[in-house]
Design an enzyme around this catalytic site. Structure first.
Site, mmCIF file in Angstrom:
data_model
loop_
_atom_site.group_PDB
_atom_site.id
_atom_site.type_symbol
_atom_site.label_atom_id
_atom_site.label_comp_id
_atom_site.label_asym_id
_atom_site.label_seq_id
_atom_site.Cartn_x
_atom_site.Cartn_y
_atom_site.Cartn_z
ATOM 1 N N ASP A 242 0.873 -1.219 0.041
ATOM 2 C CA ASP A 242 -0.021 -0.040 -0.141
ATOM 3 C C ASP A 242 0.835 1.236 0.137
ATOM 4 O O ASP A 242 1.991 1.339 0.233
ATOM 5 C CB ASP A 242 -0.905 0.089 1.201
ATOM 6 C CG ASP A 242 -1.759 -1.060 1.128
ATOM 7 O OD1 ASP A 242 -2.427 -1.498 0.024
ATOM 8 O OD2 ASP A 242 -2.405 -1.698 2.156
ATOM 9 N N TYR B 74 6.725 -9.843 7.209
ATOM 10 C CA TYR B 74 6.541 -8.492 7.364
ATOM 11 C C TYR B 74 7.319 -7.992 8.612
ATOM 12 O O TYR B 74 7.243 -8.573 9.473
ATOM 13 C CB TYR B 74 5.269 -7.828 7.169
ATOM 14 C CG TYR B 74 4.500 -7.563 5.935
ATOM 15 C CD1 TYR B 74 4.592 -6.492 5.088
ATOM 16 C CD2 TYR B 74 4.009 -9.066 5.331
ATOM 17 C CE1 TYR B 74 4.125 -6.469 3.967
ATOM 18 C CE2 TYR B 74 3.302 -8.841 3.962
ATOM 19 C CZ TYR B 74 3.188 -7.494 3.335
ATOM 20 O OH TYR B 74 2.929 -7.443 2.194
#
Length: 257
Positions: free
Chosen positions: A62, A120
């Site tokens: 994003d 992540y």
């Protein structure tokens, strides 16, 4: 390499690993009226190879999210070596995107569909005083963080679950909402707190909502004992807020090749 007999073009499937600073981009995937990493990389390929090639990315990061490791695959019909491609791409790419590795892979390899998992990392500067040199790279969070409480609350995420409570529902493919979280670690060094999350896949905003919920636990707005019920509710409104994008990095991408 494979000979395409219909047009006598030699096709090579390349796995290219890049890293990028996401501050100046609206994520990876090409969008109308928005600057994205994919668009910039496709333009770099045109400058180096003289034509546009289809690129398959491993994930749709994003706006504002960074990548220590991002993988893409593309099939090209040029003989330039992988080593020379790395240097050529890095000469024309902007300073905030860099090619780290390039290698040939089987023609049926796909950067997204061949992926076996991702890791992540989310970074928080836990200090009353902000650091201008970390602006855009961490979440500045000045309230005290109890590391033992974060570790205890995060245990609920481990394993295979329906993570509907921890994702944003939008137009993306939501056909597989069952994800297997293999690792969730919390580390602190000086005033930097890092969360490492590995799973077979991630839903939209999943990591950021996980972090936002843990911060609510440290604020005593959510009890640790409430965490299993939030997961089982399959209701986004039960979880905490979505943490800002600035602290999130795609850290590792896993393949069997």
């Amino acid at each position: 390499m494979q000979q395409n007999q219909s047009d006598s073009v030699i096709l090579r499937n390349l796995l290219i690993t890049i890293c990028y600073d996401g501050r100046n981009y609206h994520g990876w995937q090409i969008q109308k009226n928005a600057r994205t990493v994919q668009e910039i990389f496709q333009n770099a390929m045109y400058k180096v190879l003289g034509k546009y090639y289809d690129i398959k990315g491993c994930s749709r990061t994003d706006s504002g999210v960074h990548a220590n490791m991002y993988c893409l695959s593309t099939k090209i019909d040029k003989k330039i070596s992988c080593r020379d491609l790395i240097f050529a791409f890095n000469r024309v790419l902007p300073y905030d995107i860099c090619v780290k590795e390039c290698r040939e892979v089987p023609l049926d390899f796909h950067a997204r569909y061949s992926c076996k998992g991702k890791e992540y990392v989310y970074k928080i500067l836990n200090s009353k005083i902000r650091d201008p040199f970390l602006h855009g790279y961490v979440l500045h969070y000045w309230y005290p963080l109890d590391i033992s409480k974060l570790k205890e609350a995060s245990k609920v995420y481990l394993g295979k679950h329906d993570f509907t409570s921890f994702c944003t529902i939008d137009k993306r493919d939501m056909s597989n909402i069952i994800k297997d979280v293999r690792k969730f670690e919390v580390k602190k060094e000086n005033n930097i707190v890092e969360f490492y999350i590995e799973a077979d896949g991630f839903l939209y905003n999943m990591v950021r909502i996980m972090i936002g919920t843990l911060l609510r636990v440290c604020q005593n707005k959510i009890k640790i004992s409430d965490m299993p019920f939030i997961l089982e509710a399959r209701d986004r409104s039960k979880a905490g807020p979505t943490a800002p994008a600035s602290g999130l990095y795609l850290n590792k991408v896993f393949y069997d090749i």
